[in-house]
Scaffold this motif. Sequence first.
Motif, PDB file in Angstrom:
ATOM      1  N   MET A 165       0.824  -1.215   0.000  1.00 14.36           N
ATOM      2  CA  MET A 165       0.000   0.000   0.000  1.00 14.36           C
ATOM      3  C   MET A 165       0.857   1.264   0.000  1.00 14.36           C
ATOM      4  SD  MET A 165      -1.300   0.227   3.962  1.00 14.36           S
ATOM      5  CE  MET A 165      -0.180   0.692   5.295  1.00 14.36           C
ATOM      6  N   THR A 166       0.245   2.366  -0.414  1.00 19.23           N
ATOM      7  CA  THR A 166       0.860   3.681  -0.289  1.00 19.23           C
ATOM      8  C   THR A 166       0.485   4.245   1.075  1.00 19.23           C
ATOM      9  OG1 THR A 166       0.711   4.099  -2.665  1.00 19.23           O
ATOM     10  CG2 THR A 166       0.942   6.019  -1.239  1.00 19.23           C
ATOM     11  N   ARG A 167       1.492   4.538   1.882  1.00 17.21           N
ATOM     12  CA  ARG A 167       1.242   5.013   3.233  1.00 17.21           C
ATOM     13  C   ARG A 167       1.018   6.520   3.265  1.00 17.21           C
ATOM     14  NH1 ARG A 167       2.691   1.118   7.006  1.00 17.21           N
ATOM     15  NH2 ARG A 167       3.738  -0.709   6.103  1.00 17.21           N
ATOM     16  N   LYS A 168       0.287   6.957   4.269  1.00 24.45           N
ATOM     17  CA  LYS A 168       0.031   8.378   4.512  1.00 24.45           C
ATOM     18  C   LYS A 168      -0.424   9.109   3.246  1.00 24.45           C
ATOM     19  CE  LYS A 168       3.345   8.615   8.327  1.00 24.45           C
ATOM     20  NZ  LYS A 168       4.563   9.287   8.871  1.00 24.45           N
ATOM     21  N   PRO A 169      -1.501   8.659   2.629  1.00 24.08           N
ATOM     22  CA  PRO A 169      -1.991   9.345   1.419  1.00 24.08           C
ATOM     23  C   PRO A 169      -2.553  10.725   1.757  1.00 24.08           C
ATOM     24  CG  PRO A 169      -3.610   7.752   2.172  1.00 24.08           C
ATOM     25  CD  PRO A 169      -2.402   7.557   3.048  1.00 24.08           C
ATOM     26  N   VAL A 170      -2.627  11.562   0.736  1.00 24.63           N
ATOM     27  CA  VAL A 170      -3.294  12.856   0.893  1.00 24.63           C
ATOM     28  C   VAL A 170      -4.749  12.597   1.247  1.00 24.63           C
ATOM     29  CG1 VAL A 170      -4.026  14.948  -0.308  1.00 24.63           C
ATOM     30  CG2 VAL A 170      -1.754  13.991  -0.741  1.00 24.63           C
ATOM     31  N   THR A 171      -5.262  13.320   2.233  1.00 30.28           N
ATOM     32  CA  THR A 171      -6.649  13.140   2.651  1.00 30.28           C
ATOM     33  C   THR A 171      -7.394  14.466   2.636  1.00 30.28           C
ATOM     34  OG1 THR A 171      -6.103  13.413   5.001  1.00 30.28           O
ATOM     35  CG2 THR A 171      -6.081  11.161   4.108  1.00 30.28           C
ATOM     36  N   ALA A 172      -8.705  14.381   2.635  1.00 29.76           N
ATOM     37  CA  ALA A 172      -9.571  15.554   2.682  1.00 29.76           C
ATOM     38  C   ALA A 172     -10.572  15.377   3.818  1.00 29.76           C
ATOM     39  CB  ALA A 172     -10.295  15.740   1.347  1.00 29.76           C
ATOM     40  N   ARG A 173     -11.238  16.471   4.182  1.00 28.91           N
ATOM     41  CA  ARG A 173     -12.306  16.446   5.184  1.00 28.91           C
ATOM     42  C   ARG A 173     -13.612  16.857   4.510  1.00 28.91           C
ATOM     43  NH1 ARG A 173     -10.089  17.048  10.418  1.00 28.91           N
ATOM     44  NH2 ARG A 173     -12.223  17.149  11.215  1.00 28.91           N
ATOM     45  N   PRO A 174     -14.743  16.333   4.956  1.00 27.09           N
ATOM     46  CA  PRO A 174     -16.023  16.639   4.294  1.00 27.09           C
ATOM     47  C   PRO A 174     -16.338  18.124   4.207  1.00 27.09           C
ATOM     48  CG  PRO A 174     -16.272  14.790   5.812  1.00 27.09           C
ATOM     49  CD  PRO A 174     -14.902  15.346   6.044  1.00 27.09           C
ATOM     50  N   ASP A 175     -15.921  18.908   5.212  1.00 31.48           N
ATOM     51  CA  ASP A 175     -16.251  20.339   5.231  1.00 31.48           C
ATOM     52  C   ASP A 175     -15.236  21.198   4.481  1.00 31.48           C
ATOM     53  OD1 ASP A 175     -18.573  19.958   6.679  1.00 31.48           O
ATOM     54  OD2 ASP A 175     -17.562  20.142   8.612  1.00 31.48           O
ATOM     55  N   ALA A 216     -18.139  21.449 -14.145  1.00 36.36           N
ATOM     56  CA  ALA A 216     -18.922  21.637 -15.368  1.00 36.36           C
ATOM     57  C   ALA A 216     -20.263  22.298 -15.073  1.00 36.36           C
ATOM     58  CB  ALA A 216     -19.139  20.293 -16.058  1.00 36.36           C
ATOM     59  N   ARG A 217     -20.802  22.060 -13.874  1.00 31.26           N
ATOM     60  CA  ARG A 217     -22.073  22.688 -13.489  1.00 31.26           C
ATOM     61  C   ARG A 217     -21.882  24.125 -13.034  1.00 31.26           C
ATOM     62  NH1 ARG A 217     -22.779  17.611 -10.830  1.00 31.26           N
ATOM     63  NH2 ARG A 217     -22.364  18.591  -8.806  1.00 31.26           N
ATOM     64  N   CYS A 218     -20.600  24.518 -12.887  1.00 32.98           N
ATOM     65  CA  CYS A 218     -20.272  25.887 -12.462  1.00 32.98           C
ATOM     66  C   CYS A 218     -20.926  26.228 -11.126  1.00 32.98           C
ATOM     67  CB  CYS A 218     -20.692  26.905 -13.518  1.00 32.98           C
ATOM     68  SG  CYS A 218     -19.855  26.684 -15.110  1.00 32.98           S
ATOM     69  N   ALA A 219     -21.061  25.238 -10.280  1.00 29.02           N
ATOM     70  CA  ALA A 219     -21.648  25.483  -8.958  1.00 29.02           C
ATOM     71  C   ALA A 219     -20.599  26.073  -8.033  1.00 29.02           C
ATOM     72  CB  ALA A 219     -22.198  24.175  -8.381  1.00 29.02           C
ATOM     73  N   GLY A 220     -20.996  27.040  -7.239  1.00 34.53           N
ATOM     74  CA  GLY A 220     -20.047  27.697  -6.345  1.00 34.53           C
ATOM     75  C   GLY A 220     -20.151  27.206  -4.917  1.00 34.53           C
ATOM     76  N   ASN A 221     -19.135  27.512  -4.135  1.00 31.80           N
ATOM     77  CA  ASN A 221     -19.097  27.173  -2.705  1.00 31.80           C
ATOM     78  C   ASN A 221     -19.375  25.693  -2.445  1.00 31.80           C
ATOM     79  OD1 ASN A 221     -18.687  29.939  -2.047  1.00 31.80           O
ATOM     80  ND2 ASN A 221     -20.900  30.294  -2.238  1.00 31.80           N
ATOM     81  N   ILE A 222     -18.764  24.833  -3.254  1.00 31.60           N
ATOM     82  CA  ILE A 222     -18.963  23.394  -3.086  1.00 31.60           C
ATOM     83  C   ILE A 222     -17.988  22.866  -2.047  1.00 31.60           C
ATOM     84  CG2 ILE A 222     -19.062  21.176  -4.276  1.00 31.60           C
ATOM     85  CD1 ILE A 222     -19.372  22.660  -6.871  1.00 31.60           C
ATOM     86  N   LYS A 223     -18.476  21.996  -1.190  1.00 35.44           N
ATOM     87  CA  LYS A 223     -17.625  21.333  -0.213  1.00 35.44           C
ATOM     88  C   LYS A 223     -17.350  19.898  -0.659  1.00 35.44           C
ATOM     89  CE  LYS A 223     -19.089  24.084   3.769  1.00 35.44           C
ATOM     90  NZ  LYS A 223     -19.661  24.055   5.139  1.00 35.44           N
TER      91      LYS A 223
END
Length: 285
Positions: A165-175, A216-223
């Motif tokens: 496995m690749t250790r310590k991958p880049v992660t994101a948070r839902p918010d 593509a939807r050009c939606a703003g302030n997306i989390k």
Amino acid sequence: MGMSDSIYNVLKTLVDIYSRENIPVKSKEIAEALKVHEGYIRNIMSVLKSMGLVISKAGPHGGYVPTSKAYDIISKQTLSVPIYHNNTAIGYALDISLIGLLTERPLASMRVLGDLSPYVQKEVRVGPLPSGIVIMGKLIKADLESLMEVDSVVSIPHVPVSEIMTRKPVTARPDDPLDKYIDVLSKRRYRGIPVVDEQGRPVGLLMSSRVVEALARCAGNIKVGDVMILNPPVINASDDIYDVIGAMLANNIGRLLVVDDEGKLVGIVTRTDILSRIASLESIA
């Protein structure tokens, strides 16, 4: 032609709707189910038609109908195994049979999804199969029923997921704002970023295809939480590489998030990691 996760999801949605309603399915229905643009679905359908997986019916009551080969792909009872040329997936094999394995000219027979005609007389690799077997050789016939001359059959040794496995991958948070990860996905060419909660447990997967659709939807302030895939597939770091292969083939996915015994993310394992392990076996074979 290989099948990406996004194409597979469109095919599965088509099969699910058709099985439920038993009438041709319109692209709009699939688009609404997947929350994507209808034009995107039409483009995917042209790819699926070229692979012999769907047919289109014209008229006011027309739409798309999955073929029997589509059901082969979706059915968990019939696994599709990737076929590679120079580490690039060029098609999928079903019902693989080895013929005359102990003779001077062993062959592998397989039903094929995708056009392999450009690769006749070229070296290809089939697998890994659920058993961990990889078949390597020269493609000599490219058709629905294809043949390859077998040069070698390699068995991947049992190793824990933690070794590949690749250790310590880049992660994101839902918010997190989605914009934060656009450069990461494009510059590093990541196809997916794990999304974790405050305890470091995976809760989603941010796929590059979802990001492109959002843009593509050009939606703003997306989390991140607005577009991530929920309940991503996971595997334990102590599980075997054979478990990874089986899960990827059964679910037609290219990556698994790796967790420890507490369910916290410790890595990510992809098809590329499996291919790297196979390449190392070929070099010493």
